[in-house]
Design a protein around this motif. Sequence first.
Motif, PDB file in Angstrom:
ATOM      1  N   GLY A  53     138.144 -41.271   1.240  1.00 27.06           N
ATOM      2  CA  GLY A  53     138.246 -42.349   2.221  1.00 27.06           C
ATOM      3  C   GLY A  53     136.930 -42.572   2.946  1.00 27.06           C
ATOM      4  N   LEU A  54     136.233 -41.484   3.253  1.00 29.62           N
ATOM      5  CA  LEU A  54     134.929 -41.608   3.901  1.00 29.62           C
ATOM      6  C   LEU A  54     133.899 -42.241   2.975  1.00 29.62           C
ATOM      7  N   VAL A  55     133.948 -41.884   1.697  1.00 28.70           N
ATOM      8  CA  VAL A  55     133.023 -42.479   0.727  1.00 28.70           C
ATOM      9  C   VAL A  55     133.295 -43.971   0.583  1.00 28.70           C
ATOM     10  N   CYS A  56     134.576 -44.355   0.627  1.00 29.81           N
ATOM     11  CA  CYS A  56     134.937 -45.768   0.475  1.00 29.81           C
ATOM     12  C   CYS A  56     134.522 -46.605   1.673  1.00 29.81           C
ATOM     13  N   LEU A  57     134.202 -45.979   2.791  1.00 30.92           N
ATOM     14  CA  LEU A  57     133.657 -46.728   3.918  1.00 30.92           C
ATOM     15  C   LEU A  57     132.348 -47.407   3.545  1.00 30.92           C
ATOM     16  N   SER A  58     131.594 -46.773   2.641  1.00 31.42           N
ATOM     17  CA  SER A  58     130.340 -47.389   2.206  1.00 31.42           C
ATOM     18  C   SER A  58     130.603 -48.677   1.434  1.00 31.42           C
ATOM     19  N   ILE A  59     131.727 -48.744   0.728  1.00 37.37           N
ATOM     20  CA  ILE A  59     132.086 -49.978   0.017  1.00 37.37           C
ATOM     21  C   ILE A  59     132.447 -51.065   1.020  1.00 37.37           C
ATOM     22  N   LEU A  60     133.151 -50.684   2.068  1.00 42.27           N
ATOM     23  CA  LEU A  60     133.590 -51.652   3.073  1.00 42.27           C
ATOM     24  C   LEU A  60     132.413 -52.284   3.801  1.00 42.27           C
ATOM     25  N   PHE A  61     131.405 -51.495   4.124  1.00 45.03           N
ATOM     26  CA  PHE A  61     130.287 -52.000   4.905  1.00 45.03           C
ATOM     27  C   PHE A  61     129.073 -52.351   4.058  1.00 45.03           C
TER      28      PHE A  61
END
Length: 97
Positions: A53-61
């Motif tokens: 989930g933390l890694v996917c934050l990079s996709i979001l931003f």
Amino acid sequence: MRTLQRIALALVIIGAINWGLIGFFRFDLVAAIFGGQGSFLARVVYGLVGLSGLVCLSILFAPIRQEDHKKEQINNRNLKYATEFGEENDLSEYKKD
């Protein structure tokens, strides 16, 4: 998308499905597969899903690539096709007497 982000996204999807099962049916699939919530393997899976989930934050931003932004602009432009709600031409000058 990088390989790490794809793996992280797959784990986040697995976590979302597990949470959906918990919410709707009170069934924890990860705990059922790995021997309970307190087992070592279940805790590892929960931890990996959380880190994903933390890694996917990079996709979001992540900034939108220029090519994607241009596609969005082309798809969102207002094409003015004639419809029944469009302007009508004044035909009074063509009226036969």
